[in-house]
Scaffold this motif. Structure first.
Motif, mmCIF file in Angstrom:
data_model
loop_
_atom_site.group_PDB
_atom_site.id
_atom_site.type_symbol
_atom_site.label_atom_id
_atom_site.label_comp_id
_atom_site.label_asym_id
_atom_site.label_seq_id
_atom_site.Cartn_x
_atom_site.Cartn_y
_atom_site.Cartn_z
ATOM 1 N N LYS A 57 9.516 14.214 -7.190
ATOM 2 C CA LYS A 57 8.664 15.403 -7.088
ATOM 3 C C LYS A 57 7.190 15.006 -7.071
ATOM 4 O O LYS A 57 6.396 15.535 -6.285
ATOM 5 N N GLY A 58 6.816 14.077 -7.944
ATOM 6 C CA GLY A 58 5.428 13.618 -7.989
ATOM 7 C C GLY A 58 5.010 12.973 -6.683
ATOM 8 O O GLY A 58 3.914 13.248 -6.168
ATOM 9 N N MET A 59 5.863 12.121 -6.139
ATOM 10 C CA MET A 59 5.562 11.476 -4.860
ATOM 11 C C MET A 59 5.502 12.522 -3.755
ATOM 12 O O MET A 59 4.612 12.472 -2.891
ATOM 13 N N GLY A 60 6.428 13.469 -3.781
ATOM 14 C CA GLY A 60 6.429 14.527 -2.776
ATOM 15 C C GLY A 60 5.144 15.336 -2.810
ATOM 16 O O GLY A 60 4.550 15.622 -1.769
ATOM 17 N N LEU A 61 4.701 15.699 -4.004
ATOM 18 C CA LEU A 61 3.454 16.459 -4.126
ATOM 19 C C LEU A 61 2.252 15.639 -3.662
ATOM 20 O O LEU A 61 1.343 16.166 -3.018
ATOM 21 N N VAL A 120 -6.378 10.303 -4.506
ATOM 22 C CA VAL A 120 -5.168 10.828 -5.152
ATOM 23 C C VAL A 120 -4.719 9.895 -6.269
ATOM 24 O O VAL A 120 -4.330 10.339 -7.355
ATOM 25 N N GLU A 121 -4.784 8.599 -6.027
ATOM 26 C CA GLU A 121 -4.380 7.616 -7.040
ATOM 27 C C GLU A 121 -5.243 7.741 -8.297
ATOM 28 O O GLU A 121 -4.734 7.728 -9.419
ATOM 29 N N MET A 122 -6.544 7.896 -8.115
ATOM 30 C CA MET A 122 -7.435 8.043 -9.271
ATOM 31 C C MET A 122 -7.145 9.332 -10.031
ATOM 32 O O MET A 122 -7.128 9.340 -11.263
ATOM 33 N N VAL A 123 -6.886 10.418 -9.309
ATOM 34 C CA VAL A 123 -6.605 11.704 -9.963
ATOM 35 C C VAL A 123 -5.297 11.631 -10.745
ATOM 36 O O VAL A 123 -5.229 12.058 -11.903
ATOM 37 N N ILE A 124 -4.256 11.076 -10.151
ATOM 38 C CA ILE A 124 -2.965 10.978 -10.837
ATOM 39 C C ILE A 124 -3.070 10.055 -12.046
ATOM 40 O O ILE A 124 -2.507 10.335 -13.103
ATOM 41 N N LYS A 125 -3.812 8.967 -11.905
ATOM 42 C CA LYS A 125 -3.970 8.032 -13.025
ATOM 43 C C LYS A 125 -4.647 8.712 -14.210
ATOM 44 O O LYS A 125 -4.272 8.481 -15.362
ATOM 45 N N THR A 133 -4.856 12.200 -14.734
ATOM 46 C CA THR A 133 -4.210 13.430 -15.194
ATOM 47 C C THR A 133 -2.754 13.245 -15.591
ATOM 48 O O THR A 133 -2.265 13.946 -16.474
ATOM 49 N N GLN A 134 -2.039 12.333 -14.952
ATOM 50 C CA GLN A 134 -0.605 12.127 -15.195
ATOM 51 C C GLN A 134 -0.302 10.634 -15.331
ATOM 52 O O GLN A 134 0.330 10.042 -14.446
ATOM 53 N N PRO A 135 -0.708 9.992 -16.422
ATOM 54 C CA PRO A 135 -0.499 8.548 -16.552
ATOM 55 C C PRO A 135 0.969 8.132 -16.464
ATOM 56 O O PRO A 135 1.280 7.078 -15.906
ATOM 57 N N SER A 136 1.876 8.957 -16.991
ATOM 58 C CA SER A 136 3.299 8.589 -16.929
ATOM 59 C C SER A 136 3.805 8.622 -15.490
ATOM 60 O O SER A 136 4.583 7.754 -15.080
ATOM 61 N N LEU A 137 3.379 9.612 -14.720
ATOM 62 C CA LEU A 137 3.763 9.671 -13.310
ATOM 63 C C LEU A 137 3.142 8.502 -12.549
ATOM 64 O O LEU A 137 3.797 7.890 -11.701
ATOM 65 N N TYR A 138 1.906 8.162 -12.867
ATOM 66 C CA TYR A 138 1.232 7.032 -12.234
ATOM 67 C C TYR A 138 2.027 5.745 -12.449
ATOM 68 O O TYR A 138 2.233 4.970 -11.519
ATOM 69 N N LYS A 139 2.503 5.544 -13.687
ATOM 70 C CA LYS A 139 3.316 4.350 -13.987
ATOM 71 C C LYS A 139 4.652 4.398 -13.254
ATOM 72 O O LYS A 139 5.132 3.383 -12.757
ATOM 73 N N ALA A 140 5.273 5.586 -13.220
ATOM 74 C CA ALA A 140 6.586 5.723 -12.586
ATOM 75 C C ALA A 140 6.507 5.476 -11.077
ATOM 76 O O ALA A 140 7.409 4.869 -10.499
ATOM 77 N N LEU A 141 5.425 5.925 -10.448
ATOM 78 C CA LEU A 141 5.288 5.720 -9.004
ATOM 79 C C LEU A 141 5.014 4.252 -8.684
ATOM 80 O O LEU A 141 5.410 3.768 -7.631
ATOM 81 N N GLY A 142 4.338 3.574 -9.577
ATOM 82 C CA GLY A 142 4.103 2.141 -9.411
ATOM 83 C C GLY A 142 3.439 1.792 -8.092
ATOM 84 O O GLY A 142 2.476 2.414 -7.675
ATOM 85 N N ILE A 143 4.005 0.814 -7.417
ATOM 86 C CA ILE A 143 3.440 0.299 -6.167
ATOM 87 C C ILE A 143 3.557 1.307 -5.032
ATOM 88 O O ILE A 143 2.835 1.232 -4.048
#
Length: 195
Positions: free
Chosen positions: A38-42, A87-92, A94-104
């Protein structure tokens, strides 16, 4: 009616992942968990929608007047890369757990051929700005639909004890993605006016 046809065509009939096979790397890599999918899709929805607007502007308001349309691919890649960094900076933040889960896979949105493909398709179809935005929204939501569907199926398959060992993991994911692609080919029979 034409905008609706463009949207449905991009969303179902010409789904980027399951019909055009654009963006498959992130499709298989991030679809292990539904939350991550869902995070990647958004993220793809946001980047594709904004990138469509920006690439339309760059092409029609800069490259065409200067007669340097041969630089369109380079310009599109630069626009997409800048948006993905944002987008990467915003997710990092606002959503650190999603940022880690999305990884590379989050920085790989930059090289996601679906984004570049969207820009090229919009120019090739000679869509105006509104049509380009509707096409991008349909394609991005189609991407999100496909990745979330696959992630839900993969989570269910991980819980199954009845699957042969040789099919566990990526092999069954590839088979499932192939079956999903076959299912989406059924939408190719839809006849929409204006396309």
């Amino acid at each position: 009616m034409k905008l609706f046809s463009i949207f449905i065509s991009a969303f179902l009939i010409n789904n980027f992942l399951l019909v055009k096979f654009l963006g498959v790397c992130s499709f298989l890599g991030v679809s292990k968990k539904t939350e991550t999918a869902k995070g990647m899709g958004l993220a793809v929805v946001f980047v594709m929608f904004i990138a469509s607007f920006m690439t339309y502007g760059v092409y029609n308001w800069i490259l065409v007047p200067l007669n340097i349309t041969y630089l369109s691919t380079l310009a599109f890649v630069l626009v997409i890369a800048a948006l993905v960094q944002f987008v990467e900076m915003v997710i990092k933040k606002t959503q650190p757990s999603l940022y880690k889960a999305l990884g590379i896979y989050l920085p790989l949105i930059t090289t996601n051929c679906a984004l570049l493909g969207m820009a090229v398709i919009n120019i090739g179809e000679k869509y105006n700005l509104i049509e380009s935005m509707v096409n991008a929204l349909g394609a991005a939501l189609g991407y999100m639909l496909a990745i979330v569907l696959l992630s839900g199926l993969r989570e269910r398959m991980e819980e199954s004890d009845n699957m042969p060992l040789c099919f566990r993991g990526l092999p069954i994911s590839l088979v499932t993605a192939g079956l999903m692609a076959i299912a989406f080919l059924g939408f190719s029979g839809l006849k929409l006016g204006g396309i």
